[in-house]
Structures are given as C-alpha cells and as structure tokens.
Design a protein around this motif. Structure first.
Motif, PDB file in Angstrom:
ATOM      1  N   LYS A  68      36.287  10.372  73.673  1.00 40.35           N
ATOM      2  CA  LYS A  68      35.551  10.098  72.437  1.00 40.35           C
ATOM      3  C   LYS A  68      35.767  11.238  71.461  1.00 40.35           C
ATOM      4  N   TYR A  69      35.592  10.940  70.172  1.00 43.48           N
ATOM      5  CA  TYR A  69      35.726  11.969  69.139  1.00 43.48           C
ATOM      6  C   TYR A  69      34.873  11.586  67.940  1.00 43.48           C
ATOM      7  N   LEU A  70      34.615  12.576  67.089  1.00 42.16           N
ATOM      8  CA  LEU A  70      33.801  12.374  65.886  1.00 42.16           C
ATOM      9  C   LEU A  70      34.665  12.487  64.639  1.00 42.16           C
ATOM     10  N   ILE A  71      34.351  11.674  63.644  1.00 43.11           N
ATOM     11  CA  ILE A  71      34.914  11.806  62.304  1.00 43.11           C
ATOM     12  C   ILE A  71      33.721  12.082  61.392  1.00 43.11           C
ATOM     13  N   LEU A  72      33.735  13.221  60.705  1.00 35.47           N
ATOM     14  CA  LEU A  72      32.632  13.624  59.837  1.00 35.47           C
ATOM     15  C   LEU A  72      33.145  13.732  58.400  1.00 35.47           C
ATOM     16  N   GLY A 107      39.294  19.842  58.782  1.00 35.03           N
ATOM     17  CA  GLY A 107      40.249  19.653  59.877  1.00 35.03           C
ATOM     18  C   GLY A 107      39.546  19.524  61.217  1.00 35.03           C
ATOM     19  N   MET A 108      40.299  19.814  62.259  1.00 32.56           N
ATOM     20  CA  MET A 108      39.795  19.613  63.613  1.00 32.56           C
ATOM     21  C   MET A 108      38.944  20.792  64.076  1.00 32.56           C
ATOM     22  N   LYS A 154      17.294   9.689  66.040  1.00 29.03           N
ATOM     23  CA  LYS A 154      17.848   8.691  66.971  1.00 29.03           C
ATOM     24  C   LYS A 154      19.372   8.761  67.016  1.00 29.03           C
ATOM     25  N   ASP A 155      19.991   8.945  65.857  1.00 27.62           N
ATOM     26  CA  ASP A 155      21.453   9.055  65.815  1.00 27.62           C
ATOM     27  C   ASP A 155      21.919  10.288  66.577  1.00 27.62           C
ATOM     28  N   LEU A 156      21.249  11.399  66.367  1.00 29.69           N
ATOM     29  CA  LEU A 156      21.637  12.634  67.047  1.00 29.69           C
ATOM     30  C   LEU A 156      21.460  12.497  68.556  1.00 29.69           C
ATOM     31  N   ALA A 157      20.389  11.854  68.985  1.00 37.26           N
ATOM     32  CA  ALA A 157      20.161  11.696  70.427  1.00 37.26           C
ATOM     33  C   ALA A 157      21.272  10.863  71.060  1.00 37.26           C
ATOM     34  N   SER A 158      21.669   9.777  70.414  1.00 38.91           N
ATOM     35  CA  SER A 158      22.715   8.944  71.007  1.00 38.91           C
ATOM     36  C   SER A 158      24.059   9.667  71.033  1.00 38.91           C
ATOM     37  N   ILE A 159      24.352  10.438  70.009  1.00 41.29           N
ATOM     38  CA  ILE A 159      25.606  11.189  69.966  1.00 41.29           C
ATOM     39  C   ILE A 159      25.568  12.347  70.958  1.00 41.29           C
ATOM     40  N   PHE A 160      24.413  13.012  71.047  1.00 43.09           N
ATOM     41  CA  PHE A 160      24.250  14.169  71.932  1.00 43.09           C
ATOM     42  C   PHE A 160      24.586  13.794  73.368  1.00 43.09           C
ATOM     43  N   TYR A 161      24.054  12.672  73.825  1.00 38.89           N
ATOM     44  CA  TYR A 161      24.257  12.290  75.219  1.00 38.89           C
ATOM     45  C   TYR A 161      25.611  11.619  75.447  1.00 38.89           C
ATOM     46  N   ALA A 162      26.284  11.182  74.402  1.00 38.79           N
ATOM     47  CA  ALA A 162      27.601  10.546  74.545  1.00 38.79           C
ATOM     48  C   ALA A 162      28.733  11.567  74.589  1.00 38.79           C
ATOM     49  N   LEU A 163      28.504  12.746  74.037  1.00 33.31           N
ATOM     50  CA  LEU A 163      29.571  13.742  73.938  1.00 33.31           C
ATOM     51  C   LEU A 163      29.435  14.817  75.009  1.00 33.31           C
ATOM     52  N   GLU A 164      30.556  15.440  75.302  1.00 30.56           N
ATOM     53  CA  GLU A 164      30.593  16.559  76.238  1.00 30.56           C
ATOM     54  C   GLU A 164      31.130  17.772  75.492  1.00 30.56           C
ATOM     55  N   GLU A 165      30.859  18.951  76.032  1.00 26.58           N
ATOM     56  CA  GLU A 165      31.429  20.160  75.435  1.00 26.58           C
ATOM     57  C   GLU A 165      32.943  20.062  75.508  1.00 26.58           C
ATOM     58  N   GLY A 166      33.597  20.468  74.440  1.00 24.01           N
ATOM     59  CA  GLY A 166      35.048  20.351  74.364  1.00 24.01           C
ATOM     60  C   GLY A 166      35.503  19.141  73.571  1.00 24.01           C
ATOM     61  N   THR A 167      34.561  18.287  73.195  1.00 23.70           N
ATOM     62  CA  THR A 167      34.898  17.111  72.400  1.00 23.70           C
ATOM     63  C   THR A 167      35.387  17.557  71.029  1.00 23.70           C
ATOM     64  N   LYS A 168      36.372  16.853  70.505  1.00 19.61           N
ATOM     65  CA  LYS A 168      36.942  17.184  69.208  1.00 19.61           C
ATOM     66  C   LYS A 168      36.248  16.391  68.103  1.00 19.61           C
ATOM     67  N   ALA A 169      36.212  17.000  66.943  1.00 20.77           N
ATOM     68  CA  ALA A 169      35.706  16.344  65.743  1.00 20.77           C
ATOM     69  C   ALA A 169      36.659  16.653  64.607  1.00 20.77           C
ATOM     70  N   TYR A 170      36.727  15.774  63.641  1.00 18.79           N
ATOM     71  CA  TYR A 170      37.572  16.010  62.469  1.00 18.79           C
ATOM     72  C   TYR A 170      36.666  15.970  61.236  1.00 18.79           C
ATOM     73  N   VAL A 171      36.710  17.025  60.444  1.00 17.92           N
ATOM     74  CA  VAL A 171      35.866  17.145  59.250  1.00 17.92           C
ATOM     75  C   VAL A 171      36.700  16.820  58.027  1.00 17.92           C
TER      76      VAL A 171
END
Length: 173
Positions: A68-72, A107-108, A154-171
């Motif tokens: 999984k990854y995040l796009i912000l 970026g990442m 609620k959004d933060l809680a669902s994202i918090f538990y779905a992600l693990e440390e080391g997950t990538k995000a792109y800003v």
C-alpha cells in the motif's frame, strides 16, 4: 577615380558601415529579453515534466509491487490510500497555515514512525518532513518544526491501522 583615392575610400566606406551597425539596436535588446523569458518558461516546463515523470515512475513501481502507499496532494487538500492501481480510501487534508503546505517536501517520503498518543490520539510521522495527525491540543516538541497536516479522526484511524512503518507516500504540490 584614381588608384590612391580607391585605397583611401574603400577603408572609409567599410569603417562607415561598421560604425552604422555599432549603434544601439533596441530590437536586439527586445529579442534578448524575449529569449530569456522563453528560456525561463521552458525551464519551468522541464521541471514540471521531471516531477510528473518522477510521480509516474513512483506509481508504476507500486503498481508492480504488493504494498500500500499514500498519495498526498497538499494544494488540493486531498489524499488517497492506494493498493496497486486501486484507491482504497480517499480523504481530505487540511493544514493550519498556507506556509506549511509550501514548506512540505515534494516527492517520495517514507513513514518512519506510527505513534499512539495519550487519549488514543494517533500520528503518522514521515521523518522530520511531515506529520499526519488529527487536530488535537498541544504540540509535542518533535512536532514544532515539522509540517503538520490534519485529517478527520476516522480517516486517520483507518489509515493508521492499514499502514506499516516503511510505507511510502508521494507528496504533490
């Protein structure tokens, strides 16, 4: 005309033509300014295309991987949790000031720490560059110099538990 007159006259004509061309040419100055302006516009376009290429390579890499990854998108105030090419969750982002959006890295970035604070308050930390959290009271010392982006609880809680440390995000900005 005699031969001696031609020898004197020819260099004078050449000198007169040279001096006539040596005057200020406003058209040349305008052309230079136009070229500098076009160079600046093309430089900005090149940077924009490089950022777009970087983002597309990021998406391609995670489309092929199994994580999984995040796009912000900080300017639009939107974010997405994605898996491969699917959007698992869309959410709204906000920040307390416009300067925090412009100060954020582009970026990442990598999720370095998930923190559960007193009272069940959650925070996702991406190094020293960005913190995703819900709006809550006082700042902790490590939050003072980082860009803080807020999500609904609620959004933060669902994202918090779905992600693990080391997950990538792109800003995006």
């Amino acid at each position: 005309m005699t031969e001696s007159n031609k020898k004197i006259l020819l260099p004078l004509v050449v000198l007169a033509l040279f001096l006539a061309g040596a005057g200020e040419n406003p058209k040349g100055v305008n052309e230079r300014q136009d070229l500098l302006r076009k160079q600046k516009v093309l430089g900005e376009k090149i940077e924009s295309l490089k950022r777009e290429e970087d983002f597309l390579l990021f998406e391609k890499t995670f489309y092929e991987s199994d994580s999984k990854y995040l796009i912000l998108n900080l300017t639009a105030g939107r974010g997405q949790l994605r898996y491969k090419n699917r959007v698992l969750k869309g959410f709204t982002l906000s920040s307390s000031s416009g300067k925090s959006r412009s100060a954020a890295v582009r970026g990442m970035i990598t999720l370095t720490k998930k923190e559960k604070r007193p009272g069940g308050k959650l925070a996702l930390m991406f190094g020293t560059s960005l913190v995703l959290r819900s709006k809550f009271g006082r700042l902790l010392p490590q939050d003072v110099h980082t860009v803080r982006v807020y999500l609904a609880r609620k959004d933060l809680a669902s994202i918090f538990y779905a992600l693990e440390e080391g997950t990538k995000a792109y800003v995006l900005r």
